[in-house]
Design an enzyme around this catalytic site. Structure first.
Site, mmCIF file in Angstrom:
data_model
loop_
_atom_site.group_PDB
_atom_site.id
_atom_site.type_symbol
_atom_site.label_atom_id
_atom_site.label_comp_id
_atom_site.label_asym_id
_atom_site.label_seq_id
_atom_site.Cartn_x
_atom_site.Cartn_y
_atom_site.Cartn_z
ATOM 1 N N LYS A 23 -21.961 56.735 -19.320
ATOM 2 C CA LYS A 23 -21.508 55.885 -20.430
ATOM 3 C C LYS A 23 -20.564 56.665 -21.352
ATOM 4 O O LYS A 23 -19.515 56.163 -21.751
ATOM 5 C CB LYS A 23 -22.722 55.339 -21.215
ATOM 6 C CG LYS A 23 -23.481 54.269 -20.442
ATOM 7 C CD LYS A 23 -24.810 53.862 -21.078
ATOM 8 C CE LYS A 23 -25.528 52.874 -20.155
ATOM 9 N NZ LYS A 23 -26.845 52.424 -20.638
ATOM 10 N N ASP A 29 -25.841 46.316 -26.616
ATOM 11 C CA ASP A 29 -26.682 45.967 -25.457
ATOM 12 C C ASP A 29 -27.120 44.501 -25.522
ATOM 13 O O ASP A 29 -27.554 43.942 -24.511
ATOM 14 C CB ASP A 29 -27.952 46.833 -25.447
ATOM 15 C CG ASP A 29 -27.869 48.005 -24.480
ATOM 16 O OD1 ASP A 29 -27.177 47.876 -23.453
ATOM 17 O OD2 ASP A 29 -28.510 49.031 -24.758
ATOM 18 N N GLN A 81 -30.987 54.264 -24.968
ATOM 19 C CA GLN A 81 -31.246 54.156 -23.536
ATOM 20 C C GLN A 81 -32.728 53.865 -23.296
ATOM 21 O O GLN A 81 -33.603 54.510 -23.870
ATOM 22 C CB GLN A 81 -30.823 55.462 -22.828
ATOM 23 C CG GLN A 81 -30.893 55.412 -21.320
ATOM 24 C CD GLN A 81 -29.915 54.420 -20.693
ATOM 25 O OE1 GLN A 81 -28.841 54.156 -21.230
ATOM 26 N NE2 GLN A 81 -30.286 53.861 -19.560
HETATM 27 N N1 GUN Z 1 -31.889 51.004 -19.064
HETATM 28 C C1 GUN Z 1 -31.567 50.335 -17.928
HETATM 29 N N2 GUN Z 1 -30.539 49.489 -18.161
HETATM 30 C C2 GUN Z 1 -30.206 49.620 -19.455
HETATM 31 C C3 GUN Z 1 -29.219 49.006 -20.283
HETATM 32 O O1 GUN Z 1 -28.434 48.138 -19.862
HETATM 33 N N3 GUN Z 1 -29.197 49.427 -21.572
HETATM 34 C C4 GUN Z 1 -30.067 50.356 -22.066
HETATM 35 N N4 GUN Z 1 -29.976 50.671 -23.354
HETATM 36 N N5 GUN Z 1 -30.988 50.935 -21.332
HETATM 37 C C5 GUN Z 1 -31.058 50.574 -20.033
#
Ligand code: GUN
Length: 284
Positions: free
Chosen positions: A54, A121, A98
């Protein structure tokens, strides 16, 4: 018949180039560089890879990024204080924690602490509610990426039977809402569903988001269906594979996403899109 392959790498590359151009224009005309703050708690190897990817994607597209990492045993109050500081910082447009968080965390409370205007998100309850009402502020990145891939088929989804396998807050539930918004008839299957194959065999659009390697077999797929594989599983030999038995299902489906190179690259692309959107919304 062999299915058309929905190439997530190619689509992501195209969209990221457009996002980079828009970010550069925003910086040149408004003096605003889109900025994403990412918070990682603990040492989960998969989460470490996702966060690294990311941050790297931000850099490559000319976005700013901030990364905050904490040991798995950190006091939740420390993380909440960091979120409060990022909420108040006008240079930061998007905040992402995350998931999963360690067990001593109340994940809902952490997500609730993020300003809904910076919740790229789309996991804050206020943003989930907006999505349910058909007025999304931020669309969760993975299902958003899936909708972009479905658009690539050029097919009209109105009235289509859509079956989602998996009911997570991150993928299954928002996916159902987005497909409903496109006038699909939506079924959500899960671990307690009786006769899963009877449902999947009716699907014009089948989305697998379970986390079980190759659980969707050719016998479970309607000929010509669009099959979207959200699973990313690591096999004993170290190779990645999805929830769909790709080699067999591609002989039945009309369209299919590979793993890797399907939905995965689109998730980060939509995170960039949401961060740019958050930055644009701060303009007077
Ligand atoms: N863990 C797995 N997928 C995601 C996501 O799309 N966003 C976040 N913040 N954590 C994740």
């Amino acid at each position: 018949m062999t299915a058309h392959i929905l190439d997530g790498n190619a689509l992501a590359q195209r969209m990221r180039a457009e996002l980079a151009e828009k970010a550069a224009a925003l910086a040149a005309t408004q003096g605003v560089t889109p900025c994403l703050a990412v918070i990682l708690v603990g040492e989960d190897p998969a989460s470490q890879v996702y966060v690294r990817n990311k941050v790297a994607a931000c850099e490559k597209a000319g976005f700013a990024s901030l990364k905050f990492t904490y040991a798995a045993d950190v006091e939740p109050a420390v993380v909440l204080a960091q979120i409060a500081a990022l909420n108040a910082d006008p240079r930061v447009h998007g905040i992402l924690v995350q998931l999963p968080l360690p067990r001593h965390f109340d994940a809902e409370a952490v997500l609730a602490a993020i300003s809904p205007e910076k919740d790229v998100d789309g996991f804050h309850a206020e943003n989930v509610g907006a999505l349910v009402q058909g007025q999304p502020r931020f669309i969760p990145c993975t299902p958003f990426g899936v909708m972009k891939m479905l658009a690539e088929t050029g097919l009209d989804l109105r009235g289509a039977e859509a079956v989602i396998v998996g009911r997570s807050n991150i993928v299954g539930k928002p996916m159902a809402l987005l497909l409903l918004q496109q006038d699909c008839t939506v079924t959500v299957c899960h671990s307690r569903t009786r006769d899963l194959a009877a449902h999947t065999r009716r699907a014009d659009v089948l989305v697998a988001a379970v986390g079980k390697p190759k659980m969707i077999t050719a016998e479970m797929v309607k000929p010509g269906a669009i099959v979207i594989d959200v699973g990313i599983n690591r096999l004993a030999d170290g190779k990645l594979c999805g929830d769909v038995d790709f080699d067999a299902v591609k002989e039945v489906a009309g369209w299919i996403t590979p793993v890797p190179g399907g939905v995965g690259p689109m998730t980060i692309t939509m995170l960039l899109a949401n961060t740019l959107l958050a930055a644009e919304r701060t303009l007077p």
